[in-house]
Design an enzyme around this catalytic site. Structure first.
Site, PDB file in Angstrom:
ATOM      1  N   SER A 703       0.829  -1.233  -0.002  1.00  0.00           N
ATOM      2  CA  SER A 703      -0.063   0.016   0.139  1.00  0.00           C
ATOM      3  C   SER A 703       0.772   1.321   0.121  1.00  0.00           C
ATOM      4  CB  SER A 703      -1.008  -0.057   1.077  1.00  0.00           C
ATOM      5  OG  SER A 703      -0.210   0.013   2.470  1.00  0.00           O
ATOM      6  N   LYS A 746      -4.747   3.591   9.855  1.00  0.00           N
ATOM      7  CA  LYS A 746      -4.159   4.589   9.191  1.00  0.00           C
ATOM      8  C   LYS A 746      -4.765   5.981   9.214  1.00  0.00           C
ATOM      9  CE  LYS A 746      -2.514   1.299   5.884  1.00  0.00           C
ATOM     10  NZ  LYS A 746      -2.478   0.868   4.475  1.00  0.00           N
TER      11      LYS A 746
END
Length: 833
Positions: A703, A746
């Site tokens: 990612s 996140k």
């Protein structure tokens, strides 16, 4: 290879081979220089025959030369048996001249030989050390004539004492007495007895070194007399033990008679009263029929065992455990839903998922009385309140609470217990905690279930499969109890920081509830409602002594902690309270109002500060988002270029997947060079270095792809990345942005760090459902399905010369591929991006 030693040594239980009369060699026939064979763990006497096993290279060379030249050798005992290469200082000064009468080769570098003792000698000096020891010697003869009257009397006493010792040792052969009687020479007799009596090597050596015949015989007489006294005492102890056993059997018979008499008279003893009391406890325990049958059988056996027997204690302890366990005793659940909601809200702020699940259980339990207990697993970073939640749940439902710490447990017996055949056996921890709880339906907290270990004693996680399986735990079998115990009514709440260490079958048996980190507002509320009052109590302070302003609390949260939970925040509050406690204890009673400046004065320099703006001041730096075991974190990516030959260097302890993401980003950038205003041949004379700070922490995952591409584009175009923007997502060669995992963690990490814009993959829009409302309000979310969109939103200005020309290279848009699995963290310290 083995050292020289007696072959098959047998202490004093076997008489040595018959000795020939001394003087088998004349004094003048003994060479002045003899090869020396060091002997361990034994003393060799003249006239004796001794088998030896030889393995040292020096000794092998010695016996080969001696056999070849048909010469005698000297046998000398080592002072220390463990010495592998003895020298002159390691050997006694007196030895025995010996002749090799037999030699057999048992294998490579391994010989067996038989030597015959001929006479005593004294070592004068060592004249050779290699290839084996040689010494200058002088022959030694007895000083007292054998015909001396006193010597004759000593010989008679020696034979008499030897006969007594032989009689006290039935294991010796009958021929031992005849052997002693057949020896006429006093010196030979003394040497024979000294060789076979079981005394230390030093005392045997003293006999060998005693040249005066009378003194030697007296010394052997003293050793033999001591041996006789030891044997007499040993036989006396043996007889006493046998007599005690007979006495015990007699006492048992008399006790049985006494018991029968007391029963006739109606007078029962204390022991009988205890057994009757135990039987009553077993009746009141509400045992299941199978368990009652086993307990009654064991009780009947206990009544026939003497109280002094060790078996009595084992059986009695087992029945005590059976009687103390809550087989049928259960606490009544408090099924008031509103009351439970109030208790949970008072004890913990947030964590709505867990509260919702507990209230659902109570609702179903209210409608269905025989419902099995749930098996929950709370997964989340440290400090978010997983462990303390168990006590609140127990209080909310009105049950007893027991905690079972599984961190570091490596023995299967900790779960299932030990079998009763072992000394000191006990049930496993589950049965012990059930006894401690006193009810069959407590709330049992299985703390740190991801920290279980495994070794040669078994795998505790495998034993937990039965405990945490609703279809099996109603007949849980503990090795100590050896009967089925019902655990199906227990409410199990397990806690874990990571799911990776938990085996798949065990994870499948639990209902997983994820707890993520707290937002700033949640931490502020938790501090005001719980942490500050708790620390005031623990430090003996009240609101009359201290007031913590909101700005000061904001400073503690932002500048001194950066965590998913509130554990470090509580420590900082405790630091402030201790500083105030010192002033109060010193006599300053005025109320202290803790401002932001005062808090910084107490705690020292700021430990955390926002470095996003500073980092992104230059092109080539982008801010990414990462998932860690502690929740989430920012991941800075820095790149620079220099004159070179088109190479790319990657540093920062990266995994293979992240390295491949960097290669894919560079390839995409090269394919888009023209529309981005970059020289298509920019790599011909340029090297690129891509670095991920915090190099000591392993990093891996797909990612970071969009962040890497953004940093590279910023570097090559000279356009800076927006300092208030962070991003996450996987980038493909065609410029697509694929979804990734850990969105909630996140986003919370970005919110904690003061990030105002977060770029996410379009297909991660649905994951924002789990993000707290406060984070949603304060963070702007930008969703992108293509890398072109990411670059437009992430860079300060549009990098494309012609926005219409920013299509995907090599075939256009095409169908979007299926999203790959987002993967998991491999180690607790690894960053997964």
């Amino acid at each position: 290879m083995s050292d020289e030693k007696k072959k098959a040594p047998q202490a004093a239980t076997t008489m040595a081979a018959p000795m020939g009369p001394p003087g088998l060699i004349n004094k003048d026939d003994i060479p002045q220089v003899l090869p020396i064979l060091p002997l361990r763990n034994s003393v060799f006497f003249p006239g004796g025959v001794l088998p030896l096993a030889v393995g040292r290279q020096k000794t092998i060379a010695l016996i080969k030369d001696a056999v070849r030249d048909d010469q005698v050798i000297g046998v000398v005992t080592q002072r220390r048996a463990e010495e592998e290469d003895p020298g002159a200082a390691d050997l006694y000064s007196m030895g025995t001249v010996a002749r090799i009468v037999k030699l057999l080769k048992m294998g490579e570098d391994n010989y067996s030989l038989v030597v015959q003792g001929l006479a005593r000698f004294r070592v004068v000096e060592l004249v050779q050390e290699t290839p084996y020891l040689k010494s200058r010697v002088e022959a030694v003869e007895d000083r007292t004539a054998a015909e001396n009257v006193e010597v004759e009397a000593l010989g008679i006493n020696l034979k008499k004492l030897a006969r007594e010792v032989i009689e006290l040792m039935p294991e010796l052969p009958a021929a031992a007495t005849e052997l002693v009687e057949s020896i006429t020479h006093p010196g030979h007799l003394a040497d024979l007895i000294a060789a076979n009596v079981d005394v230390p090597i030093e005392e045997k050596q003293a006999v060998l070194e005693t040249v005066d015949l009378k003194a030697r015989m007296k010394l052997v007489l003293e050793l033999l007399n001591r041996k006789r006294e030891i044997l007499k005492l040993s036989n006396k102890i043996d007889s006493a033990v046998k007599g005690e056993m007979s006495k015990t059997q007699r006492e048992y018979y008399l006790r049985q008679q006494l018991k029968a008499i007391k029963e006739e008279l109606g007078e029962m003893g204390e022991e009988e009263e205890e057994l009757d009391e135990l039987q009553e406890r077993l009746k009141k325990a509400g045992l299941p029929p199978e368990v009652e049958k086993v307990a009654q059988k064991e009780l009947n056996r206990l009544k026939t065992i003497p109280a002094a027997s060790s078996e009595y204690t084992v059986a009695r302890t087992y029945l005590d455990w059976i009687a103390d366990l809550p087989w049928s005793k259960a606490s009544d659940d408090n099924l008031d839903i509103e009351n439970a909601r109030k208790i949970l809200d008072n004890d913990h702020f947030g964590i709505q998922k867990v509260k919702k699940r507990i209230l659902e259980y109570l609702a179903v339990r209210k409608l269905k009385n025989d419902m099995k207990g749930p098996i929950l697993c709370l997964v989340g970073p440290p400090g978010v309140g997983k462990t303390s939640l168990g006590q609140s749940v127990a209080r909310a439902v009105g049950r007893k609470f027991v905690r079972l710490s599984l961190g570091g447990v490596r023995d299967e017996a900790e779960i299932r217990g030990h079998r009763r055949t072992y000394v000191g056996a006990l049930p496993g921890r589950f049965i012990q905690n059930m006894k401690k709880a006193g009810t069959r339906n407590p709330v049992m907290m299985l703390d740190e279930i991801d920290k279980l270990g495994a070794d040669f004693r078994g795998d505790p996680s495998a034993a937990l499969l039965e405990v945490l399986d609703p279809e099996q735990n109603h007949t849980f079998s503990d090795h100590y109890l050896d009967v089925a115990f019902d655990l199906s009514k227990v409410m199990f709440i397990a806690t874990a920081n990571l799911l990776d260490p938990v085996p798949g079958p065990l994870r499948d048996r639990m209902e997983l509830i994820e707890l993520t980190g707290y937002t700033f507002d949640e931490k502020e509320q938790i501090a005001k409602l719980h942490l500050i009052p708790k620390q005031l109590r623990e430090h003996g302070l009240t609101t009359e002594h201290i007031e913590l302003q909101d700005k000061a609390l904001h400073t503690l949260i932002v500048s001194y902690t950066r965590e998913a939970g509130v554990r470090n925040l509580e420590r900082r509050i405790a630091d402030v309270c201790r500083a105030v406690a010192v002033d109060v204890a010193s006599g300053k009673t005025a109320k202290q109002v803790i401002s932001s400046d005062r808090a910084m004065e107490i705690l020292g320099p700021e430990r955390f500060y926002s470095e996003v703006a500073e980092r992104t001041e230059v092109p080539g730096v982008a801010t990414g988002l990462a998932w860690t075991a502690a929740g989430g974190d920012l991941l800075f990516i820095e790149c620079t270029k220099m004159i070179g030959k088109g190479g790319m260097t990657l540093t920062g302890q990266l995994g293979d997947v992240m390295k491949e993401s960097a290669q894919a980003a560079l390839s995409y950038l090269r394919s888009k060079a023209e529309v981005l205003g970059i020289n298509p041949n920019f790599l011909e004379k340029t090297d690129i270095h891509l670095h991920f700070p915090a190099g000591s922490i392993p990093k891996d995952g797909p990612s970071a792809g969009v962040t890497i591409l953004t940093a590279l584009t910023s570097l090559m175009t000279g356009i800076r990345v927006r300092h208030d923007t962070a991003m996450t997502g996987e980038a493909t060669l065609r410029g697509l942005v694929l979804p990734v995992g850990g969105i909630k963690e996140k986003v919370l990490a970005a919110h904690r760090a003061g990030i105002k814009r977060v770029i996410l993959p379009e297909r991660c829009r649905k994951d924002l459902v789990d993000v707290p409302e406060q984070a949603k309000k304060e963070v702007e979310f930008v969703f992108a399905s293509r890398m072109d969109e990411v670059l437009k939103d992430a860079l300060e200005t549009n990098p494309f010369k012609d926005t219409a020309a920013s299509g995907a290279p090599g075939g256009g848009d095409g169908p979007e591929p299926a999203a790959p699995s987002t993967g998991e963290v491999k180690t607790p310290t690894e960053i997964r991006v």
